[in-house]
Design an enzyme around this catalytic site. Structure first.
Site, PDB file in Angstrom:
ATOM      1  N   ASP A   9       0.839  -1.258   0.130  1.00  0.00           N
ATOM      2  CA  ASP A   9      -0.090  -0.044   0.020  1.00  0.00           C
ATOM      3  C   ASP A   9       0.765   1.244  -0.037  1.00  0.00           C
ATOM      4  O   ASP A   9       0.259   2.226  -0.032  1.00  0.00           O
ATOM      5  CB  ASP A   9      -1.065  -0.081   1.213  1.00  0.00           C
ATOM      6  CG  ASP A   9      -0.010   0.228   2.567  1.00  0.00           C
ATOM      7  OD1 ASP A   9      -1.022   0.596   3.510  1.00  0.00           O
ATOM      8  OD2 ASP A   9       0.931   0.253   2.521  1.00  0.00           O
ATOM      9  N   LEU A  15      -1.607   5.267   9.473  1.00  0.00           N
ATOM     10  CA  LEU A  15      -1.374   5.539   8.028  1.00  0.00           C
ATOM     11  C   LEU A  15      -1.537   4.337   7.250  1.00  0.00           C
ATOM     12  O   LEU A  15      -0.799   3.237   7.178  1.00  0.00           O
ATOM     13  CB  LEU A  15       0.016   6.426   7.949  1.00  0.00           C
ATOM     14  CG  LEU A  15       0.182   6.765   6.548  1.00  0.00           C
ATOM     15  CD1 LEU A  15      -0.780   7.504   5.738  1.00  0.00           C
ATOM     16  CD2 LEU A  15       1.747   7.100   6.427  1.00  0.00           C
ATOM     17  N   SER A  16      -2.326   4.595   6.284  1.00  0.00           N
ATOM     18  CA  SER A  16      -2.254   3.415   5.129  1.00  0.00           C
ATOM     19  C   SER A  16      -2.493   2.022   5.680  1.00  0.00           C
ATOM     20  O   SER A  16      -3.682   2.031   5.978  1.00  0.00           O
ATOM     21  CB  SER A  16      -0.812   3.613   4.098  1.00  0.00           C
ATOM     22  OG  SER A  16      -1.076   2.930   3.069  1.00  0.00           O
ATOM     23  N   ALA A  17      -1.712   1.212   5.557  1.00  0.00           N
ATOM     24  CA  ALA A  17      -1.975  -0.098   6.007  1.00  0.00           C
ATOM     25  C   ALA A  17      -2.260   0.186   7.707  1.00  0.00           C
ATOM     26  O   ALA A  17      -3.106  -0.465   8.247  1.00  0.00           O
ATOM     27  CB  ALA A  17      -0.727  -1.077   5.870  1.00  0.00           C
TER      28      ALA A  17
END
Length: 351
Positions: free
Chosen positions: A43, A192-194
């Site tokens: 990701d 954040l993200s993952a």
């Protein structure tokens, strides 16, 4: 070893034989795996790749990845380890000085390729902990669990209460609560993200433990159930699990080419049931001191208290808004996501 065969080996060890066999067949035939995508990074863009511009002017030259630094604050940033039947995880802990307890606790979940030190440097959350007065804990995903240090948000075994990574993150949270003077009504999780996707999972699986969640460039809990469906959800969004009420603040760039902005809206929808008549949305627009425009949708209760917020960052890519260039995957010119999350969290004590 051929990277695709290495990935097939990993899938086999996880018992995902059909995916492994499909990947092997595609490797032998020379045809691209469909719908498989090379999962070197699930990701985040590979380190060194230029980030998406966050304004209409030409993008600046990519910054070299800075070496993570210890927080420039007087508190303690220490290393720890947690073990449970589900496995073992290391974590870093920041305890500020000069603040009387009981203190809030914020659990910070990094993105792929990141470490707690890197994530702490980029978000500057430890400096805020010193300024405002809260404890920050930074669980670490090792390469032994995911080659790119991604939280495995797309595995069904890591999306459920009492199993896999959710059990480990919840265990770390409880261990810190037991060891320090923490206010149990003010415990929060963000990522954040993952890590953002993992934060959504924690909110869905442990609503009694966390009073609010923060999801930056992430996905809804249950948006994917495999590597293949993870890439599809990142491009197009995923339906996610059932809606449930929980305070949530979401940040997402509208030029995020890694995790589609539709996912941010789906995270908010998951934790803001549309049938809730007590919440009234209002929309405002503005720009950060650095010049990044944003649209902020706030869902307020009958008392005018924000219970959910969605920040759509105009021109922003896949990076922590308002972060420091001392860490990776940051957009320094954006609104200060760390400070806004803390503002939102501290107004959301558990009932």
């Amino acid at each position: 070893m051929n990277p695709k065969l290495a990935e097939a080996t990993r899938l086999t060890r996880e018992g995902r034989l059909s995916e492994a066999m499909a990947l092997i067949r595609d490797t032998v035939s020379g045809a691209p795996a469909a719908p498989h995508i090379d999962p070197d990074v699930i990701d985040l863009a590979p380190p060194g790749a230029p980030s998406q511009p966050w304004s209409l002017r030409p993008a600046a030259k990519p910054r070299p990845k800075a070496k993570p630094r210890a927080p420039e604050t007087p508190g303690r940033f220490t290393s720890h380890s947690f073990s449970a039947p589900q496995g073992r995880r290391s974590y870093k802990l920041y305890v500020p000085q000069g603040h009387d307890g009981p203190l809030p606790l914020v659990v910070m979940l990094h993105g792929c390729t990141q470490t707690p030190d890197d994530f702490a440097a980029g978000t500057r959350m430890n400096a805020l902990a010193e300024e405002i007065g809260f404890v920050a804990v930074w669980p670490e995903q090792p390469q032994s669990a995911n080659m790119q240090r991604c939280w495995n948000w797309f595995n069904t075994g890591d999306q459920q209460r009492g199993q896999g990574e959710p059990a480990l993150i919840a265990g770390i949270t409880r261990e810190v609560m037991a060891a320090h003077n923490i206010d149990p009504a003010r415990v929060y999780v963000a990522g954040l993200s993952a890590g953002g996707a993992a934060a959504a999972i924690m909110g869905a699986c442990y609503p009694e433990l966390y009073a609010a969640i923060g999801v930056h460039s992430g996905l809804a809990q249950g948006a994917a159930t495999s590597v293949a469906s993870a890439f599809q959800a990142m491009r197009q969004g995923g339906s996610g699990g059932p809606a449930q009420a929980m305070p949530a603040i979401v940040f997402h760039g509208d030029r995020d080419a890694t995790v589609s902005p539709v996912n941010g809206a789906q995270v908010l929808a998951q934790f803001t049931p549309p049938a809730d008549p007590t919440l009234k949305p209002r929309t405002e627009t503005g720009a950060s001191p650095g010049g990044m425009g944003f649209t902020r949708i706030v869902h307020e209760d009958a008392k005018g208290q924000p219970r959910a917020e969605h920040w759509l960052l105009h021109g922003a890519g896949h990076a922590w808004s308002g972060g420091s260039p001392a860490g990776s995957y940051t957009a320094p010119e954006g609104p200060d996501a760390s400070r806004e999350m803390l503002r939102f969290f501290l107004a959301q004590p558990a009932a």
